[in-house]
Design a protein around this motif. Structure first.
Motif, PDB file in Angstrom:
ATOM      1  N   ILE A 101      57.916  76.050  24.027  1.00 19.18           N
ATOM      2  CA  ILE A 101      56.863  75.136  24.762  1.00 19.18           C
ATOM      3  C   ILE A 101      55.523  75.044  24.067  1.00 19.18           C
ATOM      4  CG2 ILE A 101      57.838  75.977  27.015  1.00 19.18           C
ATOM      5  CD1 ILE A 101      55.516  78.121  27.066  1.00 19.18           C
ATOM      6  N   MET A 102      54.957  73.808  24.758  1.00 20.63           N
ATOM      7  CA  MET A 102      53.534  73.596  24.219  1.00 20.63           C
ATOM      8  C   MET A 102      52.719  73.443  25.189  1.00 20.63           C
ATOM      9  SD  MET A 102      52.216  69.882  22.180  1.00 20.63           S
ATOM     10  CE  MET A 102      53.057  70.199  20.744  1.00 20.63           C
ATOM     11  N   MET A 103      51.627  74.021  25.179  1.00 16.81           N
ATOM     12  CA  MET A 103      50.583  73.942  26.231  1.00 16.81           C
ATOM     13  C   MET A 103      49.360  73.313  25.805  1.00 16.81           C
ATOM     14  SD  MET A 103      51.454  78.017  27.196  1.00 16.81           S
ATOM     15  CE  MET A 103      51.812  77.893  25.041  1.00 16.81           C
ATOM     16  N   PHE A 104      48.438  72.620  26.737  1.00 12.69           N
ATOM     17  CA  PHE A 104      47.230  72.222  26.351  1.00 12.69           C
ATOM     18  C   PHE A 104      46.151  72.813  27.410  1.00 12.69           C
ATOM     19  CE2 PHE A 104      49.663  68.793  25.002  1.00 12.69           C
ATOM     20  CZ  PHE A 104      49.188  68.271  23.871  1.00 12.69           C
ATOM     21  N   GLU A 105      45.152  73.588  26.917  1.00 17.67           N
ATOM     22  CA  GLU A 105      44.274  74.221  27.648  1.00 17.67           C
ATOM     23  C   GLU A 105      43.121  74.379  27.145  1.00 17.67           C
ATOM     24  OE1 GLU A 105      46.959  77.960  29.513  1.00 17.67           O
ATOM     25  OE2 GLU A 105      46.374  78.125  27.182  1.00 17.67           O
ATOM     26  N   PRO A 106      41.843  74.339  27.812  1.00 20.21           N
ATOM     27  CA  PRO A 106      40.499  74.603  27.210  1.00 20.21           C
ATOM     28  C   PRO A 106      40.422  75.854  26.183  1.00 20.21           C
ATOM     29  CG  PRO A 106      40.292  74.269  29.577  1.00 20.21           C
ATOM     30  CD  PRO A 106      41.642  74.421  29.449  1.00 20.21           C
ATOM     31  N   ALA A 107      39.642  75.700  25.187  1.00 24.11           N
ATOM     32  CA  ALA A 107      39.730  76.966  24.323  1.00 24.11           C
ATOM     33  C   ALA A 107      39.274  77.897  24.942  1.00 24.11           C
ATOM     34  CB  ALA A 107      38.768  76.436  23.096  1.00 24.11           C
ATOM     35  N   GLY A 108      39.818  79.306  24.732  1.00 21.45           N
ATOM     36  CA  GLY A 108      39.508  80.360  25.305  1.00 21.45           C
ATOM     37  C   GLY A 108      40.132  80.648  26.406  1.00 21.45           C
ATOM     38  N   THR A 109      40.983  79.928  27.008  1.00 25.21           N
ATOM     39  CA  THR A 109      41.790  80.255  28.134  1.00 25.21           C
ATOM     40  C   THR A 109      42.918  81.549  27.825  1.00 25.21           C
ATOM     41  OG1 THR A 109      41.647  77.957  29.230  1.00 25.21           O
ATOM     42  CG2 THR A 109      43.344  79.506  30.079  1.00 25.21           C
ATOM     43  N   VAL A 110      42.677  82.439  28.719  1.00 31.23           N
ATOM     44  CA  VAL A 110      43.873  83.531  28.604  1.00 31.23           C
ATOM     45  C   VAL A 110      45.120  83.253  29.144  1.00 31.23           C
ATOM     46  CG1 VAL A 110      43.949  86.104  29.141  1.00 31.23           C
ATOM     47  CG2 VAL A 110      41.859  85.181  28.556  1.00 31.23           C
ATOM     48  N   ASN A 111      45.979  83.607  28.568  1.00 33.34           N
ATOM     49  CA  ASN A 111      47.495  83.171  28.794  1.00 33.34           C
ATOM     50  C   ASN A 111      47.967  83.842  30.189  1.00 33.34           C
ATOM     51  OD1 ASN A 111      47.573  85.453  27.352  1.00 33.34           O
ATOM     52  ND2 ASN A 111      49.934  85.348  26.915  1.00 33.34           N
ATOM     53  N   VAL A 112      47.340  84.986  30.588  1.00 38.25           N
ATOM     54  CA  VAL A 112      47.883  85.522  32.126  1.00 38.25           C
ATOM     55  C   VAL A 112      46.818  85.275  32.752  1.00 38.25           C
ATOM     56  CG1 VAL A 112      49.283  87.604  30.536  1.00 38.25           C
ATOM     57  CG2 VAL A 112      46.636  87.751  31.207  1.00 38.25           C
ATOM     58  N   GLY A 113      45.949  84.115  32.719  1.00 34.17           N
ATOM     59  CA  GLY A 113      45.085  83.821  33.695  1.00 34.17           C
ATOM     60  C   GLY A 113      43.898  84.779  34.256  1.00 34.17           C
ATOM     61  N   ASP A 114      43.230  84.270  35.091  1.00 38.14           N
ATOM     62  CA  ASP A 114      42.011  85.044  35.725  1.00 38.14           C
ATOM     63  C   ASP A 114      42.467  86.139  36.445  1.00 38.14           C
ATOM     64  OD1 ASP A 114      40.307  83.344  34.450  1.00 38.14           O
ATOM     65  OD2 ASP A 114      40.727  81.714  35.990  1.00 38.14           O
ATOM     66  N   ILE A 143      54.307  91.059  26.611  1.00 36.25           N
ATOM     67  CA  ILE A 143      53.611  89.904  26.876  1.00 36.25           C
ATOM     68  C   ILE A 143      52.120  90.087  26.577  1.00 36.25           C
ATOM     69  CG2 ILE A 143      52.805  88.146  28.408  1.00 36.25           C
ATOM     70  CD1 ILE A 143      55.138  88.384  30.202  1.00 36.25           C
ATOM     71  N   PRO A 144      51.700  89.462  25.350  1.00 33.69           N
ATOM     72  CA  PRO A 144      50.485  89.891  25.090  1.00 33.69           C
ATOM     73  C   PRO A 144      49.327  88.880  25.774  1.00 33.69           C
ATOM     74  CG  PRO A 144      51.296  88.138  23.621  1.00 33.69           C
ATOM     75  CD  PRO A 144      52.394  88.600  24.511  1.00 33.69           C
ATOM     76  N   SER A 145      48.375  89.699  26.118  1.00 32.71           N
ATOM     77  CA  SER A 145      47.189  88.913  26.890  1.00 32.71           C
ATOM     78  C   SER A 145      46.167  88.456  25.789  1.00 32.71           C
ATOM     79  CB  SER A 145      46.496  90.153  27.761  1.00 32.71           C
ATOM     80  OG  SER A 145      45.428  89.307  28.300  1.00 32.71           O
ATOM     81  N   THR A 146      46.085  87.029  25.681  1.00 28.06           N
ATOM     82  CA  THR A 146      45.324  86.423  24.533  1.00 28.06           C
ATOM     83  C   THR A 146      45.028  84.949  24.984  1.00 28.06           C
ATOM     84  OG1 THR A 146      45.731  85.778  22.309  1.00 28.06           O
ATOM     85  CG2 THR A 146      47.862  85.593  23.440  1.00 28.06           C
ATOM     86  N   THR A 147      44.062  84.519  24.190  1.00 28.28           N
ATOM     87  CA  THR A 147      43.540  83.445  24.255  1.00 28.28           C
ATOM     88  C   THR A 147      44.379  82.460  23.034  1.00 28.28           C
ATOM     89  OG1 THR A 147      41.780  83.580  22.593  1.00 28.28           O
ATOM     90  CG2 THR A 147      41.362  83.905  25.094  1.00 28.28           C
ATOM     91  N   GLY A 148      45.327  82.896  22.411  1.00 28.75           N
ATOM     92  CA  GLY A 148      45.944  82.468  21.217  1.00 28.75           C
ATOM     93  C   GLY A 148      45.821  82.954  20.025  1.00 28.75           C
ATOM     94  N   TYR A 191      39.686  71.755  23.588  1.00 34.95           N
ATOM     95  CA  TYR A 191      40.965  72.098  24.109  1.00 34.95           C
ATOM     96  C   TYR A 191      41.814  72.759  22.918  1.00 34.95           C
ATOM     97  CZ  TYR A 191      40.626  70.187  28.800  1.00 34.95           C
ATOM     98  OH  TYR A 191      40.299  70.411  30.193  1.00 34.95           O
ATOM     99  N   ASP A 192      42.711  73.747  23.127  1.00 36.71           N
ATOM    100  CA  ASP A 192      43.524  74.261  22.226  1.00 36.71           C
ATOM    101  C   ASP A 192      45.073  73.634  22.683  1.00 36.71           C
ATOM    102  OD1 ASP A 192      41.803  75.853  21.054  1.00 36.71           O
ATOM    103  OD2 ASP A 192      42.389  77.730  21.961  1.00 36.71           O
ATOM    104  N   VAL A 193      45.726  73.321  21.520  1.00 32.16           N
ATOM    105  CA  VAL A 193      47.115  72.859  21.610  1.00 32.16           C
ATOM    106  C   VAL A 193      47.754  73.956  21.230  1.00 32.16           C
ATOM    107  CG1 VAL A 193      48.888  71.520  20.925  1.00 32.16           C
ATOM    108  CG2 VAL A 193      46.571  70.530  21.215  1.00 32.16           C
ATOM    109  N   LYS A 194      48.657  74.750  21.960  1.00 31.18           N
ATOM    110  CA  LYS A 194      49.446  76.058  21.843  1.00 31.18           C
ATOM    111  C   LYS A 194      50.933  75.693  21.907  1.00 31.18           C
ATOM    112  CE  LYS A 194      45.620  78.645  23.979  1.00 31.18           C
ATOM    113  NZ  LYS A 194      45.409  79.540  25.168  1.00 31.18           N
ATOM    114  N   ILE A 195      51.598  76.439  20.799  1.00 26.89           N
ATOM    115  CA  ILE A 195      52.803  76.593  21.103  1.00 26.89           C
ATOM    116  C   ILE A 195      53.385  77.955  21.117  1.00 26.89           C
ATOM    117  CG2 ILE A 195      53.454  74.358  19.835  1.00 26.89           C
ATOM    118  CD1 ILE A 195      54.167  76.065  17.169  1.00 26.89           C
ATOM    119  N   ALA A 196      54.525  78.220  21.735  1.00 30.10           N
ATOM    120  CA  ALA A 196      55.234  79.422  21.786  1.00 30.10           C
ATOM    121  C   ALA A 196      56.669  79.334  22.335  1.00 30.10           C
ATOM    122  CB  ALA A 196      54.594  80.225  23.135  1.00 30.10           C
ATOM    123  N   HIS A 197      57.506  80.638  21.735  1.00 28.30           N
ATOM    124  CA  HIS A 197      58.691  80.812  22.150  1.00 28.30           C
ATOM    125  C   HIS A 197      58.636  81.484  23.533  1.00 28.30           C
ATOM    126  CE1 HIS A 197      60.652  79.581  18.437  1.00 28.30           C
ATOM    127  NE2 HIS A 197      59.768  80.288  17.773  1.00 28.30           N
TER     128      HIS A 197
END
Length: 133
Positions: free
Chosen positions: A102-115, A124-129, A33-39
């Motif tokens: 915010i902080m998010m927990f997601e499986p590594a490789g999860t794209v922030n704009v979903g499937d 809004i960038p489309s990224t896995t982080g 899992y990736d631990v991600k932060i973002a404004h």
């Protein structure tokens, strides 16, 4: 970024290094899992993660998450310190007050704009982080 940094990561300092809203940066990894932060500021896009839940923790400010569920549409409000998990397969859209982090927990490789998602605006960038510089 190292999978396991040699030193602790101070979230306020890490957030100061991120300029753009909705730009998730990986601050740590836990197993797969990736631990991600973002404004976060304003509206994200309606999107769905078909195969994974998405965990949110509000570090600063306030986050509202619109949910489109079987029973209809609703919004949950998360003040600073609150957590919420969007179940896999549920269409959702985060909307943030100015100054929100915010902080998010997601499986590594999860794209922030979903499937599946609506049109993604340029801010809004489309990224896995991104790697935290």
């Amino acid at each position: 970024m190292s999978v396991h940094p040699a030193e602790p990561t101070a979230l306020p300092v890490a957030l100061e290094r991120i300029a753009e809203p909705w730009s998730p940066h990986v601050v740590a990894r836990v197993n797969d899992y990736d631990v991600k932060i973002a404004h976060a500021d304003g509206e994200h896009v309606w999107h769905v993660h078909e195969h994974t839940d998405e965990f949110f923790l509000v570090v600063e400010g306030e986050l509202r998450i619109g949910l489109r569920e079987e029973g209809g549409e609703r919004t949950v409000t998360l003040p600073k310190g609150a957590v919420f998990t969007v179940p896999r397969g549920v269409e959702h859209r985060p909307v943030a007050a100015p100054g929100t982090a915010i902080m998010m927990f997601e499986p590594a490789g999860t794209v922030n704009v979903g499937d599946r998602h609506e049109a993604v605006p340029a801010h809004i960038p489309s990224t896995t982080g991104f790697e935290l510089a």
